[in-house]
Design an enzyme around this catalytic site. Structure first.
Site, short mmCIF file in Angstrom:
data_model
loop_
_atom_site.label_atom_id
_atom_site.label_comp_id
_atom_site.label_asym_id
_atom_site.label_seq_id
_atom_site.Cartn_x
_atom_site.Cartn_y
_atom_site.Cartn_z
N THR A 141 -8.64 -26.16 -8.55
CA THR A 141 -9.39 -26.66 -9.72
C THR A 141 -8.46 -27.47 -10.62
O THR A 141 -7.31 -27.10 -10.82
CB THR A 141 -10.06 -25.53 -10.53
OG1 THR A 141 -10.68 -26.10 -11.69
CG2 THR A 141 -9.10 -24.45 -10.96
N HIS B 108 -21.27 -22.12 -12.40
CA HIS B 108 -22.06 -23.35 -12.60
C HIS B 108 -23.33 -23.38 -11.74
O HIS B 108 -23.89 -24.45 -11.53
CB HIS B 108 -21.18 -24.58 -12.31
CG HIS B 108 -20.04 -24.74 -13.28
ND1 HIS B 108 -18.91 -25.51 -13.04
CD2 HIS B 108 -19.86 -24.21 -14.53
CE1 HIS B 108 -18.10 -25.45 -14.09
NE2 HIS B 108 -18.65 -24.67 -15.00
C1 BJW Z 1 -7.00 -29.31 -3.77
C2 BJW Z 1 -7.34 -29.77 -2.53
C3 BJW Z 1 -6.93 -29.00 -1.46
C4 BJW Z 1 -8.10 -31.17 -3.88
N1 BJW Z 1 -6.25 -27.88 -1.68
N2 BJW Z 1 -6.32 -28.21 -3.97
C5 BJW Z 1 -13.50 -30.96 -25.11
C6 BJW Z 1 -12.78 -29.77 -25.00
C7 BJW Z 1 -13.34 -28.65 -24.37
C8 BJW Z 1 -14.61 -28.70 -23.86
C9 BJW Z 1 -15.31 -29.87 -23.97
C10 BJW Z 1 -14.77 -30.98 -24.58
N3 BJW Z 1 -15.69 -31.99 -24.53
C11 BJW Z 1 -16.78 -31.53 -23.87
C12 BJW Z 1 -16.58 -30.25 -23.54
C13 BJW Z 1 -17.49 -29.38 -22.80
C14 BJW Z 1 -17.55 -29.64 -21.32
C15 BJW Z 1 -16.15 -29.89 -20.77
O1 BJW Z 1 -15.40 -28.98 -20.49
N4 BJW Z 1 -15.79 -31.16 -20.60
C16 BJW Z 1 -14.44 -31.50 -20.15
C17 BJW Z 1 -14.55 -32.48 -18.99
C18 BJW Z 1 -13.67 -32.03 -21.30
N5 BJW Z 1 -18.10 -28.43 -20.77
C19 BJW Z 1 -19.41 -28.25 -20.69
O2 BJW Z 1 -20.21 -29.09 -21.04
C20 BJW Z 1 -19.86 -26.90 -20.21
N6 BJW Z 1 -20.75 -26.33 -21.11
C21 BJW Z 1 -20.41 -26.04 -22.38
O3 BJW Z 1 -19.29 -26.21 -22.80
O4 BJW Z 1 -21.43 -25.54 -23.11
C22 BJW Z 1 -21.23 -25.35 -24.50
C23 BJW Z 1 -22.58 -24.99 -25.07
C24 BJW Z 1 -22.71 -23.81 -25.79
C25 BJW Z 1 -23.96 -23.50 -26.32
C26 BJW Z 1 -25.03 -24.36 -26.15
C27 BJW Z 1 -24.88 -25.53 -25.45
C28 BJW Z 1 -23.64 -25.86 -24.91
C29 BJW Z 1 -20.60 -27.05 -18.88
C30 BJW Z 1 -19.73 -27.60 -17.80
C31 BJW Z 1 -20.57 -27.83 -16.56
C32 BJW Z 1 -19.77 -28.54 -15.47
N7 BJW Z 1 -20.65 -29.02 -14.50
C33 BJW Z 1 -20.11 -29.61 -13.28
C34 BJW Z 1 -21.28 -30.03 -12.40
C35 BJW Z 1 -21.94 -28.76 -11.82
C36 BJW Z 1 -23.10 -29.06 -11.00
C37 BJW Z 1 -22.79 -29.83 -9.75
O5 BJW Z 1 -21.79 -29.62 -9.05
O6 BJW Z 1 -23.61 -30.66 -9.43
O7 BJW Z 1 -19.28 -28.67 -12.62
S1 BJW Z 1 -18.98 -30.96 -13.60
C38 BJW Z 1 -17.85 -30.56 -12.31
O8 BJW Z 1 -16.58 -30.16 -12.88
C39 BJW Z 1 -18.44 -29.31 -11.64
C40 BJW Z 1 -17.21 -28.50 -11.39
O9 BJW Z 1 -17.54 -27.15 -11.20
C41 BJW Z 1 -16.38 -28.77 -12.62
C42 BJW Z 1 -14.92 -28.47 -12.43
O10 BJW Z 1 -14.33 -29.31 -11.50
P1 BJW Z 1 -13.26 -28.72 -10.45
O11 BJW Z 1 -13.90 -27.71 -9.61
O12 BJW Z 1 -12.05 -28.33 -11.17
O13 BJW Z 1 -13.03 -30.01 -9.51
P2 BJW Z 1 -12.09 -31.27 -9.76
O14 BJW Z 1 -12.57 -32.34 -8.86
O15 BJW Z 1 -11.96 -31.61 -11.18
O16 BJW Z 1 -10.65 -30.78 -9.28
C43 BJW Z 1 -10.36 -30.50 -7.94
C44 BJW Z 1 -8.93 -29.98 -7.88
O17 BJW Z 1 -8.67 -29.57 -6.55
C45 BJW Z 1 -7.87 -31.04 -8.25
O18 BJW Z 1 -6.96 -30.45 -9.14
C46 BJW Z 1 -7.19 -31.36 -6.91
O19 BJW Z 1 -5.81 -31.63 -7.05
C47 BJW Z 1 -7.42 -30.09 -6.15
N8 BJW Z 1 -7.52 -30.25 -4.70
N9 BJW Z 1 -8.06 -30.97 -2.69
C48 BJW Z 1 -5.96 -27.54 -2.98
N10 BJW Z 1 -7.20 -29.39 -0.19
#
Ligand code: BJW
Length: 266
Positions: free
Chosen positions: A196, A128
């Site tokens: 994640t 990302h």
């Molecule tokens: C601990 C802990 C400790 C806590 N020890 N553990 C329906 C189905 C499938 C896909 C989609 C859908 N509807 C929409 C979509 C697409 C969308 C998506 O997936 N949405 C879902 C939410 C449904 N995806 C996109 O839009 C992506 N692009 C795409 O699909 O493009 C298609 C395309 C093709 C061609 C042309 C055009 C488009 C892009 C996704 C970009 C995500 N961006 C972000 C922001 C990044 C920039 C920034 O940071 O400013 O990325 S959003 C945010 O979520 C960030 C993260 O990387 C990402 C994932 O989150 P993560 O890392 O998992 O964090 P959390 O908070 O969710 O979880 C933390 C975990 O840690 C928890 O489980 C806790 O329990 C645990 N934890 N403390 C161990 N101490």
């Protein structure tokens, strides 16, 4: 009720999995915001998560940026300041040590905080993007950001707006980066999935590539996720405690383990 400590929790790892990890040549670690939580960098979802406080449609979408680039940059500057003060935690340190141990090793991270690089990893696939880079909205010129930005919004030499070099919702990940990550996942003997929620695609689908190719998936999280439904083993606890305990177990010489209950086959 007495909660088992991290060492006791990882001691329950089946013997055959431990042997697989020790013998593994190709290993990857997929990380999310939870790996940096103990460094003081907030996660996105769950209690205290960023999306509980901020509106992602205004801050992490191309439409939000077009609407109000200053607001988006203010938010990124705030996060840069937070990340700037943070230090890698023991989970980052273990992941850096893993790179030294395994022949073919990749960190595949969804995080933009650059903490794996700061901990010492060199083979980091950033799905990302990175908060310490920005790019020109007109010609894509990329510029490194040495510390939290001053004037906002930053402007390119060509006069156009710069944007953070990160992937927002609705934006495609770099096809080249995604291909390298997918290949690493498919080829991994073992993938660790650390901190994640595994809800954001396409990153969330990577552990299944390892599993479907015959590899082992080991999850570390505070709570169950979709990955828990097919992981070979899930450890529920803080990454900064579970990862060091796991690493101690993985790197202890096998001969000391002979006859030890933790390498008993189940
Ligand atoms: C601990 C802990 C400790 C806590 N020890 N553990 C329906 C189905 C499938 C896909 C989609 C859908 N509807 C929409 C979509 C697409 C969308 C998506 O997936 N949405 C879902 C939410 C449904 N995806 C996109 O839009 C992506 N692009 C795409 O699909 O493009 C298609 C395309 C093709 C061609 C042309 C055009 C488009 C892009 C996704 C970009 C995500 N961006 C972000 C922001 C990044 C920039 C920034 O940071 O400013 O990325 S959003 C945010 O979520 C960030 C993260 O990387 C990402 C994932 O989150 P993560 O890392 O998992 O964090 P959390 O908070 O969710 O979880 C933390 C975990 O840690 C928890 O489980 C806790 O329990 C645990 N934890 N403390 C161990 N101490």
């Amino acid at each position: 009720m007495v909660t088992p400590g991290p060492a006791a929790a990882v001691a329950s790892v089946p013997g055959h999995l431990l042997r697989t990890v020790r013998a593994a040549r190709r290993v990857s670690v997929l990380t999310g915001a939870g790996v940096s939580a103990e460094s003081g960098i907030p996660t996105f979802r769950g209690a205290g998560g960023i999306w509980g406080k901020y509106d992602y449609t205004r801050l992490a979408t191309p439409a939000g940026f077009s609407e109000d680039p200053r607001l988006v940059w203010e938010w990124y500057r705030l996060r840069q300041r937070e990340i700037w003060k943070a230090r890698p935690n023991p989970a980052h340190d273990v992941i850096a040590a893993m790179e030294m141990r395994f022949e073919d090793f990749h960190v595949i991270t969804q995080n933009i905080d650059g903490m794996h690089e700061r901990a010492g990893n060199r083979k980091v696939i950033e799905l990302h993007g990175n908060i310490w880079r920005m790019r020109c909205t007109r010609d894509g010129t990329m510029i490194g950001i040495p510390g939290p930005v001053g004037e906002i919004p930053p402007v390119c030499q060509c006069g156009s707006l710069m944007r953070p070099d990160v992937v927002w919702f609705g934006e495609a990940l770099s096809p080249a980066v995604l291909e390298v990550a997918s290949q690493a996942a498919r080829e991994s003997d073992v993938m660790f999935v650390v901190g994640t929620s595994a809800v954001v695609h396409p990153a969330a689908a990577l552990p299944a590539l390892t599993k479907d190719s015959g590899g082992v998936v080991i999850e570390v999280n505070l709570e169950p996720t979709d990955v828990s439904t097919y992981a070979d083993v899930s450890f529920f606890g803080r990454a900064g405690e579970i990862m060091p305990a796991l690493w101690t177990l993985i790197s202890s010489p096998e001969r000391f383990m002979t006859g030890h209950p933790i390498i008993r086959d189940r």
